[in-house]
Design a protein around this motif. Structure first.
Motif, PDB file in Angstrom:
ATOM      1  N   PRO A   1       0.813  -1.232   0.000  1.00  5.90           N
ATOM      2  CA  PRO A   1       0.000   0.000   0.000  1.00  5.90           C
ATOM      3  C   PRO A   1       0.842   1.276   0.000  1.00  5.90           C
ATOM      4  N   PHE A   2       2.006   1.224  -0.640  1.00  5.40           N
ATOM      5  CA  PHE A   2       2.875   2.385  -0.755  1.00  5.40           C
ATOM      6  C   PHE A   2       3.879   2.110  -1.875  1.00  5.40           C
ATOM      7  N   ASN A   3       4.552   3.143  -2.344  1.00  8.20           N
ATOM      8  CA  ASN A   3       5.536   3.013  -3.413  1.00  8.20           C
ATOM      9  C   ASN A   3       6.839   2.470  -2.850  1.00  8.20           C
ATOM     10  N   THR A   4       7.301   1.352  -3.389  1.00 11.45           N
ATOM     11  CA  THR A   4       8.505   0.691  -2.867  1.00 11.45           C
ATOM     12  C   THR A   4       9.771   1.058  -3.639  1.00 11.45           C
ATOM     13  N   ASP A   5       9.690   1.974  -4.594  1.00 12.91           N
ATOM     14  CA  ASP A   5      10.851   2.294  -5.437  1.00 12.91           C
ATOM     15  C   ASP A   5      12.052   2.749  -4.615  1.00 12.91           C
ATOM     16  N   ALA A   6      11.796   3.488  -3.538  1.00 15.05           N
ATOM     17  CA  ALA A   6      12.896   4.018  -2.720  1.00 15.05           C
ATOM     18  C   ALA A   6      13.628   2.931  -1.948  1.00 15.05           C
ATOM     19  N   LEU A   7      13.074   1.707  -1.927  1.00 16.95           N
ATOM     20  CA  LEU A   7      13.671   0.616  -1.150  1.00 16.95           C
ATOM     21  C   LEU A   7      14.384  -0.413  -2.020  1.00 16.95           C
ATOM     22  N   ASN A   8      14.452  -0.166  -3.325  1.00 12.57           N
ATOM     23  CA  ASN A   8      15.009  -1.172  -4.233  1.00 12.57           C
ATOM     24  C   ASN A   8      16.482  -1.460  -3.981  1.00 12.57           C
ATOM     25  N   ARG A   9      17.241  -0.435  -3.592  1.00 13.11           N
ATOM     26  CA  ARG A   9      18.679  -0.594  -3.383  1.00 13.11           C
ATOM     27  C   ARG A   9      19.076  -0.011  -2.036  1.00 13.11           C
ATOM     28  N   LEU A  10      19.799  -0.802  -1.261  1.00 14.84           N
ATOM     29  CA  LEU A  10      20.383  -0.336  -0.011  1.00 14.84           C
ATOM     30  C   LEU A  10      21.896  -0.485  -0.116  1.00 14.84           C
ATOM     31  N   HIS A  11      22.614   0.452   0.489  1.00 15.26           N
ATOM     32  CA  HIS A  11      24.070   0.426   0.422  1.00 15.26           C
ATOM     33  C   HIS A  11      24.638   0.494   1.838  1.00 15.26           C
ATOM     34  N   ILE A  12      25.531  -0.426   2.150  1.00 15.94           N
ATOM     35  CA  ILE A  12      26.216  -0.425   3.444  1.00 15.94           C
ATOM     36  C   ILE A  12      27.715  -0.375   3.172  1.00 15.94           C
ATOM     37  N   ILE A  13      28.327   0.724   3.590  1.00 12.50           N
ATOM     38  CA  ILE A  13      29.744   0.961   3.335  1.00 12.50           C
ATOM     39  C   ILE A  13      30.461   1.080   4.671  1.00 12.50           C
ATOM     40  N   ASP A  14      31.424   0.205   4.892  1.00 11.60           N
ATOM     41  CA  ASP A  14      32.179   0.189   6.136  1.00 11.60           C
ATOM     42  C   ASP A  14      33.639   0.555   5.883  1.00 11.60           C
ATOM     43  N   LEU A  15      34.160   1.427   6.729  1.00  7.27           N
ATOM     44  CA  LEU A  15      35.593   1.647   6.823  1.00  7.27           C
ATOM     45  C   LEU A  15      36.007   1.223   8.224  1.00  7.27           C
ATOM     46  N   SER A  16      37.156   0.610   8.352  1.00  8.64           N
ATOM     47  CA  SER A  16      37.536   0.110   9.673  1.00  8.64           C
ATOM     48  C   SER A  16      39.006   0.370   9.947  1.00  8.64           C
ATOM     49  N   LEU A  17      39.266   0.611  11.200  1.00 11.30           N
ATOM     50  CA  LEU A  17      40.627   0.780  11.697  1.00 11.30           C
ATOM     51  C   LEU A  17      40.776  -0.132  12.908  1.00 11.30           C
TER      52      LEU A  17
END
Length: 296
Positions: A84-100
Motif C-alpha cells: 500500500p505504498f511506493n517501494t521504489d525508494a527501497l530497491n537498493r540499499l548500500h552499506i559501506i564500512d571503513l575500519s581501523l
C-alpha cells in the motif's frame, strides 16, 4: 500468520554483524567476494546481497598489527508484491564500512584486538546526511591455540565487548566465540553469530552443519508515508540453519557455499524512534550464500 519478533532480536542481529566483521573477517580474511540470495516463499519478493571486503594489515612491530579495512554491501530488494505504498525508494540499499583495527600480543597465548568502524547504511537516493552514518566498534581478547603442536585438540577463544549505534543501547554488549578441532575429522564452533559442526574429508575439503544470524539496518533518505506514519529506517533480521561446504584451492584461497532455510525472518519498516510501522514479507524461505575468500 504474521510472526512478530521483539525489537531486542533485531538489536542482537545488528550487534552480531559488527562482531562477525571483526572476529571472522578482520582476524583472518584479507579479501572476500560474496553473493547471498533469499527468494521469499509464496511471494514474488526477493532479497539479494553482493558483498566485497578487503583488509590490509600493516606490521607495526613484532606480532603487532594495524589493520585498515573496507567493505561494501549492496542489498537488492525486489519487492514485487502489492504493497500500500511506493517501494521504489527501497530497491537498493548500500552499506559501506571503513575500519581501523589494532591487534597486539598481551601474553604467550593471548592477543588483544581493538576496532573502530564508521558505517554508511542508506538508500543513498539523495545527498548524504548524518542520519546515514553510524559508528560501531569493539574490543576483543583472543586466545588462539589452533596451531599449537602440544595440544591434541587445538582451540580458539574470543571474548569481547561490542558497541553499535544502530542498536539503540547506550552501552557495550558481550560477545563470545569458541572453536575447537576435536580430531583430524571433526571440529566445532559455538557462539554468536554462527555455530557449526564441521567434517573434514581432507584438509582441503570440508562439510558443515551450521546455524547463523544475518541482517542489516539502514536509513531511508526519502521517508515513506505508511499507515499514516512516517517511515525512516528499514531492518532485516533472520536466523538460518543448513549445510555448508568449503574447498581450499590453496592454503589461503577458499571457495565456500552455504545452503539452508530461514527459521526466523523479520523484515520491517520503522519510524524515527525505530518502532515497527510495517511488516514486509516475513515467510521463511530458502537461503543461499556463496563466495570466494583470500585468508591469512
Amino acid at each position: 500468520m504474521i510472526i512478530r519478533f521483539p525489537k531486542c532480536y533485531t538489536i542482537v542481529v545488528v550487534l552480531t554483524l559488527c562482531c562477525i566483521h571483526f572476529a571472522e573477517a578482520q582476524l583472518t580474511d584479507l579479501a572476500r567476494l560474496e553473493y547471498s540470495f533469499i527468494p521469499s516463499s509464496k511471494s514474488e519478493d526477493q532479497y539479494t546481497r553482493l558483498r566485497a571486503l578487503v583488509n590490509y594489515p600493516i606490521k607495526i612491530k613484532d606480532k603487532d598489527y594495524l589493520v585498515l579495512g573496507a567493505e561494501y554491501n549492496r542489498i537488492i530488494l525486489n519487492l514485487a508484491d502489492n504493497y500500500p505504498f511506493n517501494t521504489d525508494a527501497l530497491n537498493r540499499l548500500h552499506i559501506i564500512d571503513l575500519s581501523l583495527g589494532y591487534t597486539f600480543k598481551t601474553g604467550k597465548n593471548w592477543r588483544l584486538g581493538l576496532k573502530v568502524n564508521p558505517r554508511i547504511a542508506s538508500t543513498l537516493t539523495s545527498k548524504l546526511s548524518s542520519d546515514d552514518i553510524f559508528l560501531n566498534g569493539g574490543v576483543f581478547a583472543i586466545k588462539d591455540r589452533t596451531d599449537a603442536k602440544d595440544l591434541d585438540k587445538p582451540y580458539r577463544l574470543i571474548l569481547g565487548l561490542t558497541y553499535n549505534t544502530t542498536a539503540g543501547i547506550p552501552f557495550p554488549l558481550p560477545f563470545v566465540s569458541y572453536y575447537r578441532r576435536v580430531n583430524n575429522k571433526w571440529s566445532f564452533s559455538a557462539g554468536v553469530p554462527k555455530s557449526n559442526l564441521k567434517y573434514f574429508f581432507s584438509e582441503k575439503s570440508m562439510l558443515q552443519v551450521f546455524t547463523a544470524l544475518d541482517g542489516y539496518f539502514a536509513n531511508i533518505q526519502q521517508p515513506l508515508l505508511v499507515n499514516q506514519r512516517i517511515v525512516n529506517t528499514i531492518s532485516l533480521s533472520l536466523a538460518v540453519g543448513g549445510f555448508g561446504y568449503e574447498y581450499c584451492f590453496t592454503k589461503h584461497l577458499v571457495a565456500y557455499s552455504y545452503i539452508g532455510y530461514t527459521f526466523r525472518l523479520n523484515n520491517v519498516l520503522r519510524n524515527q524512534n525505530r518502532d515497527e510501522v510495517f511488516q514486509l514479507d516475513d515467510l521463511n524461505a530458502f537461503y543461499l550464500r556463496t563466495g570466494l575468500k583470500f585468508k591469512i
